[in-house]
Design a protein around this motif. Structure first.
Motif, short mmCIF file in Angstrom:
data_model
loop_
_atom_site.label_atom_id
_atom_site.label_comp_id
_atom_site.label_asym_id
_atom_site.label_seq_id
_atom_site.Cartn_x
_atom_site.Cartn_y
_atom_site.Cartn_z
N TRP A 8 117.04 -3.34 124.43
CA TRP A 8 116.34 -4.18 125.39
C TRP A 8 114.83 -4.04 125.23
CZ3 TRP A 8 113.11 -2.02 129.16
CH2 TRP A 8 113.19 -0.63 129.28
N THR A 9 114.14 -5.05 125.72
CA THR A 9 112.68 -5.02 125.79
C THR A 9 112.27 -5.88 126.98
OG1 THR A 9 110.62 -5.38 124.57
CG2 THR A 9 112.37 -7.02 124.27
N PHE A 24 122.47 -6.27 119.32
CA PHE A 24 121.89 -5.89 118.04
C PHE A 24 120.46 -5.39 118.23
CE2 PHE A 24 124.92 -9.37 117.26
CZ PHE A 24 125.81 -8.72 116.42
N PRO A 25 119.96 -4.57 117.31
CA PRO A 25 118.60 -4.04 117.44
C PRO A 25 117.55 -5.15 117.51
CG PRO A 25 119.82 -2.83 115.75
CD PRO A 25 120.67 -4.01 116.13
N LEU A 26 116.55 -4.92 118.34
CA LEU A 26 115.43 -5.85 118.50
C LEU A 26 114.24 -5.36 117.69
CD1 LEU A 26 115.70 -6.43 122.35
CD2 LEU A 26 116.54 -7.92 120.54
N LYS A 27 113.54 -6.29 117.07
CA LYS A 27 112.42 -5.93 116.21
C LYS A 27 111.20 -6.78 116.58
CE LYS A 27 115.57 -4.96 112.34
NZ LYS A 27 115.92 -5.30 110.94
N ARG A 28 110.04 -6.29 116.20
CA ARG A 28 108.78 -7.02 116.40
C ARG A 28 108.67 -7.54 117.84
NH1 ARG A 28 108.47 -11.73 112.58
NH2 ARG A 28 106.26 -11.68 113.09
N VAL A 47 108.71 -11.94 123.37
CA VAL A 47 109.00 -12.55 122.08
C VAL A 47 109.50 -11.45 121.16
CG1 VAL A 47 108.09 -13.86 120.13
CG2 VAL A 47 107.16 -14.25 122.42
N CYS A 48 110.68 -11.62 120.59
CA CYS A 48 111.23 -10.58 119.74
C CYS A 48 112.16 -11.18 118.69
CB CYS A 48 111.97 -9.52 120.56
SG CYS A 48 113.35 -10.17 121.52
N ASP A 49 112.45 -10.41 117.67
CA ASP A 49 113.39 -10.81 116.63
C ASP A 49 114.64 -9.95 116.73
OD1 ASP A 49 111.49 -12.56 115.71
OD2 ASP A 49 110.83 -11.29 114.05
N VAL A 50 115.77 -10.57 116.46
CA VAL A 50 117.03 -9.83 116.42
C VAL A 50 117.76 -10.19 115.14
CG1 VAL A 50 118.19 -11.62 117.80
CG2 VAL A 50 119.21 -9.35 117.61
#
Length: 208
Positions: A8-9, A24-28, A47-50
């Motif tokens: 989460w973020t 799934f892991p969140l990135k950026r 705003v994030c990437d998965v």
């Protein structure tokens, strides 16, 4: 953890935070703070990437954006969406898809029959609210976003009955997919209107 979504973020705001939870892991991950024309209240976005795994065990990257725009003035919402666009749109060249979700606090004219539109105007006037405006949905259309409720560009006429999500019996909550990325590369994002539904959770003043 109970939902099997341990990642989460979030982004804080003056009123109500925004968050993304994921299997799934969140990135950026980026917290974005959004100001209106009056700068009285700060809203936010995440705003994030998965990286999503397919059944064939290949991976593709989605950019997810979650936000909550101003609830009083369309001018402020446009200002905030413009700021958010400057952050999220550059990512479209670095991912396989971009999905925008959230309470945009704005309506879409094609959601209403003429009589419904007049009724909504009267209801908002009695509540001392700004008359309904559609600049946000028009902006999303120009940005080439597809409405998950209809499978068409935001604001396109449709035979789909749009369910209300707010206390004023209007839809202000959206799921939008950037159209130009729906068939990007070997992966694609299918928007299936029949899979879209609105539910009452009892945890918020909006339906989900």
């Amino acid at each position: 953890k109970d939902l099997d979504m341990p990642y989460w973020t979030h982004a804080s705001a003056d009123w109500l935070n925004n968050a993304v939870i994921s299997k799934f892991p969140l990135k950026r991950c980026k917290e974005v703070y959004l100001h209106g024309t009056s700068n009285k209240e700060v809203r936010s976005a995440v705003v994030c990437d998965v990286e999503v795994m397919t059944p064939s065990n290949s991976a593709f990257t989605l950019t997810l954006v979650a936000t909550h725009l101003d609830h009083l003035r369309e001018n402020d919402r446009i200002c905030q969406l413009t700021q958010l666009s400057n952050i999220m749109m550059p990512r479209k060249n670095e991912s396989n898809g971009l999905i925008l979700v959230g309470d945009l606090n704005s309506v879409t004219r094609t959601d209403f029959e003429d009589c419904q539109w007049v009724k909504n105007m009267s209801r908002r006037k009695r509540a001392h609210l700004e008359e309904p405006k559609c600049e946000v949905s028009c902006m999303l259309r120009k940005m080439n976003f597809v409405d998950a409720a209809t499978g068409l560009l935001v604001g396109s006429p449709s035979s789909v009955v749009i369910e209300a999500t707010s206390a004023y019996e209007t839809r202000v909550d959206y799921i939008c997919v950037l159209n130009e990325q729906r068939n990007k590369g070997e992966h694609c994002i299918d928007v299936i209107p029949s899979s879209y539904c609105v539910i009452e959770t009892g945890t918020t003043d909006h339906k989900m």
